[in-house]
Scaffold this active site. Structure first.
Site, PDB file in Angstrom:
ATOM      1  N   TYR A   1      -9.167  17.746   1.873  1.00  0.00           N
ATOM      2  CA  TYR A   1      -9.746  18.595   0.659  1.00  0.00           C
ATOM      3  C   TYR A   1     -10.146  17.756  -0.649  1.00  0.00           C
ATOM      4  CZ  TYR A   1      -8.660  21.099  -3.495  1.00  0.00           C
ATOM      5  OH  TYR A   1      -8.660  21.734  -4.673  1.00  0.00           O
TER       6      TYR A   1
ATOM      7  N   GLY B   1     -11.095  14.332 -11.374  1.00  0.00           N
ATOM      8  CA  GLY B   1      -9.910  14.309 -12.504  1.00  0.00           C
ATOM      9  C   GLY B   1     -11.036  15.105 -13.729  1.00  0.00           C
TER      10      GLY B   1
ATOM     11  N   CYS C   1      -5.642   7.394   2.691  1.00  0.00           N
ATOM     12  CA  CYS C   1      -5.158   9.022   2.429  1.00  0.00           C
ATOM     13  C   CYS C   1      -6.155  10.154   3.310  1.00  0.00           C
ATOM     14  CB  CYS C   1      -5.484   9.291   0.891  1.00  0.00           C
ATOM     15  SG  CYS C   1      -5.234  11.013   0.643  1.00  0.00           S
TER      16      CYS C   1
ATOM     17  N   CYS D   1      -8.086  10.534  -9.506  1.00  0.00           N
ATOM     18  CA  CYS D   1      -8.797   9.899 -10.596  1.00  0.00           C
ATOM     19  C   CYS D   1     -10.140   9.678  -9.661  1.00  0.00           C
ATOM     20  CB  CYS D   1      -8.172   9.039 -11.321  1.00  0.00           C
ATOM     21  SG  CYS D   1      -7.004   9.274 -12.329  1.00  0.00           S
TER      22      CYS D   1
ATOM     23  N   ASN E   1      -7.465   4.405  -9.778  1.00  0.00           N
ATOM     24  CA  ASN E   1      -7.074   5.440  -9.197  1.00  0.00           C
ATOM     25  C   ASN E   1      -5.975   5.262  -8.124  1.00  0.00           C
ATOM     26  OD1 ASN E   1      -9.272   7.156  -6.379  1.00  0.00           O
ATOM     27  ND2 ASN E   1      -7.397   7.933  -7.653  1.00  0.00           N
ATOM     28  N   GLY E   2      -5.022   5.958  -8.510  1.00  0.00           N
ATOM     29  CA  GLY E   2      -3.860   5.699  -7.434  1.00  0.00           C
ATOM     30  C   GLY E   2      -2.484   5.633  -8.039  1.00  0.00           C
TER      31      GLY E   2
ATOM     32  N   CYS F   1       3.435  13.423  -2.282  1.00  0.00           N
ATOM     33  CA  CYS F   1       2.789  12.256  -2.067  1.00  0.00           C
ATOM     34  C   CYS F   1       2.975  11.380  -3.426  1.00  0.00           C
ATOM     35  CB  CYS F   1       1.258  12.593  -2.343  1.00  0.00           C
ATOM     36  SG  CYS F   1       0.256  11.134  -2.434  1.00  0.00           S
TER      37      CYS F   1
HETATM   38  S1  SF4 Z   1       0.828  11.405   1.080  1.00  0.00           S
HETATM   39 FE1  SF4 Z   1      -0.466  11.114  -0.304  1.00  0.00          FE
HETATM   40  S2  SF4 Z   1      -1.744   9.464   0.289  1.00  0.00           S
HETATM   41 FE2  SF4 Z   1      -0.702  10.159   2.011  1.00  0.00          FE
HETATM   42  S3  SF4 Z   1      -2.059  11.759   3.185  1.00  0.00           S
HETATM   43 FE3  SF4 Z   1      -0.722  12.687   1.812  1.00  0.00          FE
HETATM   44  S4  SF4 Z   1      -1.859  12.942  -0.251  1.00  0.00           S
HETATM   45 FE4  SF4 Z   1      -2.723  11.188   0.895  1.00  0.00          FE
END
Ligand code: SF4
Length: 509
Positions: free
Chosen positions: A249, A35, A243, A9, A109-110, A389
């Protein structure tokens, strides 16, 4: 539409400008890549909050009349991709509530890892939820707080959630930015004249002419109000886990994220990849758009010229009508077309940022071969993606991640490439300043910085990625006769076709 992890997001907030809603609209435009399912703006004039949210792109979500109704000198906005909760208008943000502490608007966002536990406890106490998002638990916790002021109530509420969050919040007279103590998702602070700006990426500041000041630090809460900007750090510190996929990307290359130029980091990934896995070749070809920066670095390091041997059609949007099965074998060709004059008879290095399932990469290799390439060498500017993730990014099941279930040679064979190489984990983290100590790399390692119980993952609708999978083939299925499976493009287009008309969905609170 490509075989990628999906963005999360984007959030934006501004305090102290008479055109706050219009500037938020522009900011969301710049953050659209984060998003595309819904967009919303809440604005305030010191006395009350007004909101408009709608399904679809920012361009479709707001009319000039809508923006004219969002009066005031402060505003927050949100573009949403649903990592937790369904895609429907009720889940669009900012969420706006009335409470004993006054009105509050929230954009998130998260992903909140303990959302299930907190949600169930709130429901047992009588809470009635209006959305299926994890973000709503924060406003319930805020409304129930007995704290004697708004900011203390916000701290008390956010202090009860764990996981990944970059929040923008707004009361009738201030905006607040909060970043979780791990710092998973970005949040930047800037200035536009005397106004303060808080947003996910600096490209949003560039569009409105604001200047980047610094990042909101992990665990920091910044408050912009009539008395200026204040910063507090009310949460216990934690190991930073920014992250790294934002650099690989998600983020736009013209942004500064986590204090670094995404373009420079991404280009360095390509240089490092060339040093680690160079190959004799005639031409370096990026898979557009996401492979371009790394291809520039690969070409620079290797001395092999880079040419745009694949052209992307930028006008394949969500209105694309899924063709009948009998004519949809063109698959990825609707999005990419090879340039035969560049590829014919050449040894080609194809550079992309990542491979998730491998379905699109396979089609692209076939396309490049059909354009006459003599050899095709696939180079990927991040390590093999082996784990989902849980921190705000939509990823497929572990069994669908080709690198989680196949050796490098099996991947090469599936893609029908002459060679395949990924950037090493050291190469990834050493390409970013303090990369080893400040970044999350869980999708490459399977080691997670914030633990989550399985029932909570189930609440987040992510359990499918951890639990035993339904029966799926152990190796990727062969392509159909012309080399284009059709299923990938078909399913992607089907899901996009399911997004309703944004104008029909507009709601103004
Ligand atoms: S697990 Fe999620 S937060 Fe961690 S690097 Fe990969 S995409 Fe990013």
């Amino acid at each position: 539409m490509f075989d990628k992890f999906r963005d999360e997001c984007g959030v934006f907030g501004i305090f102290g400008h008479p055109e706050s809603a219009n500037l938020t609209y522009l900011g969301l435009y710049a953050l659209q890549h984060r998003g595309q399912e819904s967009a919303g703006i809440a604005a305030a004039d010191g006395t009350r909050i007004r909101t408009s949210r709608a399904m679809g792109y920012v361009n479709d979500a707001f009319s000039s009349d809508t923006l004219a109704g969002l009066t005031g000198h402060l505003a927050v906005g949100h573009v949403r991709y649903s990592t937790a909760g369904e895609s429907r208008l009720a889940n669009a943000q900012p969420i706006v509530i009335d409470s004993a502490h006054g009105q509050l608007a929230l954009g998130h966002n998260g992903n909140l890892i303990n959302a299930g536990e907190v949600h169930d406890a709130l429901v047992r106490e009588g809470a009635i939820f209006q959305t299926s998002t994890d973000s709503e638990i924060v406003v319930h916790l805020f409304a129930r707080s007995k704290a004697d002021n708004v900011e203390s109530a916000i701290v008390e509420a956010i202090g009860q959630v764990r996981g990944a969050y970059s929040f923008v919040l707004m009361t009738k007279d201030r905006i607040i930015g909060v970043r979780d103590p791990h710092g998973f998702r970005p949040l930047a602070l800037g200035r536009l004249g005397d106004a303060w700006v808080i947003c996910s990426e600096t490209c949003a500041m560039d569009l409105i002419g604001a200047t980047y000041v610094r990042d909101v630090e992990p665990g920091e809460m910044v408050v912009a109000s009539a008395t200026g900007l204040r910063s507090v750090k009310p949460f216990p510190p934690a190991k930073h886990s920014q992250c790294i996929f934002e650099h690989v990307y998600f983020s736009r290359p013209d942004s500064y994220v986590f204090g670094e130029s995404v373009n420079e980091v991404r280009t360095e990934f390509g240089r490092r990849l060339a040093r680690e896995s160079g190959v004799p070749a005639d031409v370096v070809v990026p898979i557009p758009d996401s492979g371009v920066c790394a291809a520039v670095g690969f070409a620079e390091q290797s001395g092999i010229p880079m040419r745009m041997g694949l052209i992307r059609n930028h006008y394949v949007g969500r209105t694309f009508i899924q063709p009948q099965q009998s004519i949809r074998h063109f698959g990825v060709r609707v999005k990419l077309n090879p340039v035969k004059s560049i590829l014919n008879g050449k040894r080609v290095v194809l550079v992309d940022d990542s491979i998730v399932r491998g379905t699109t990469s396979r089609k692209i290799v076939r396309m490049v071969r059909s354009a006459g390439a003599r050899e095709v060498h696939m180079r990927i500017s991040c390590p093999p993606t082996i784990s989902p993730c849980f921190y705000g990014v939509d990823t497929p099941r572990r069994s669908e991640l080709i690198a989680a279930t196949h050796t490098l040679d099996e991947i090469r064979s599936y893609l029908n490439a002459d060679s395949v190489a990924y950037l090493s984990l050291d190469g990834l983290t050493e390409s970013v300043p303090s990369g080893k100590s400040r970044y999350c790399t869980s999708c490459y390692t399977g080691v997670y910085p914030v633990a989550f119980p399985r029932d909570e993952a189930a609440y987040l609708q992510l359990a499918l990625k951890l639990n035993p999978e339904p029966a799926t083939p152990s190796t990727p299925q062969p392509a159909t006769m012309d080399g284009f499976d059709g299923d990938e493009s078909g399913s992607a287009l089907s899901s996009l076709a399911g997004v309703g008309s944004s104008r029909d969905g507009r709601r103004t609170d």
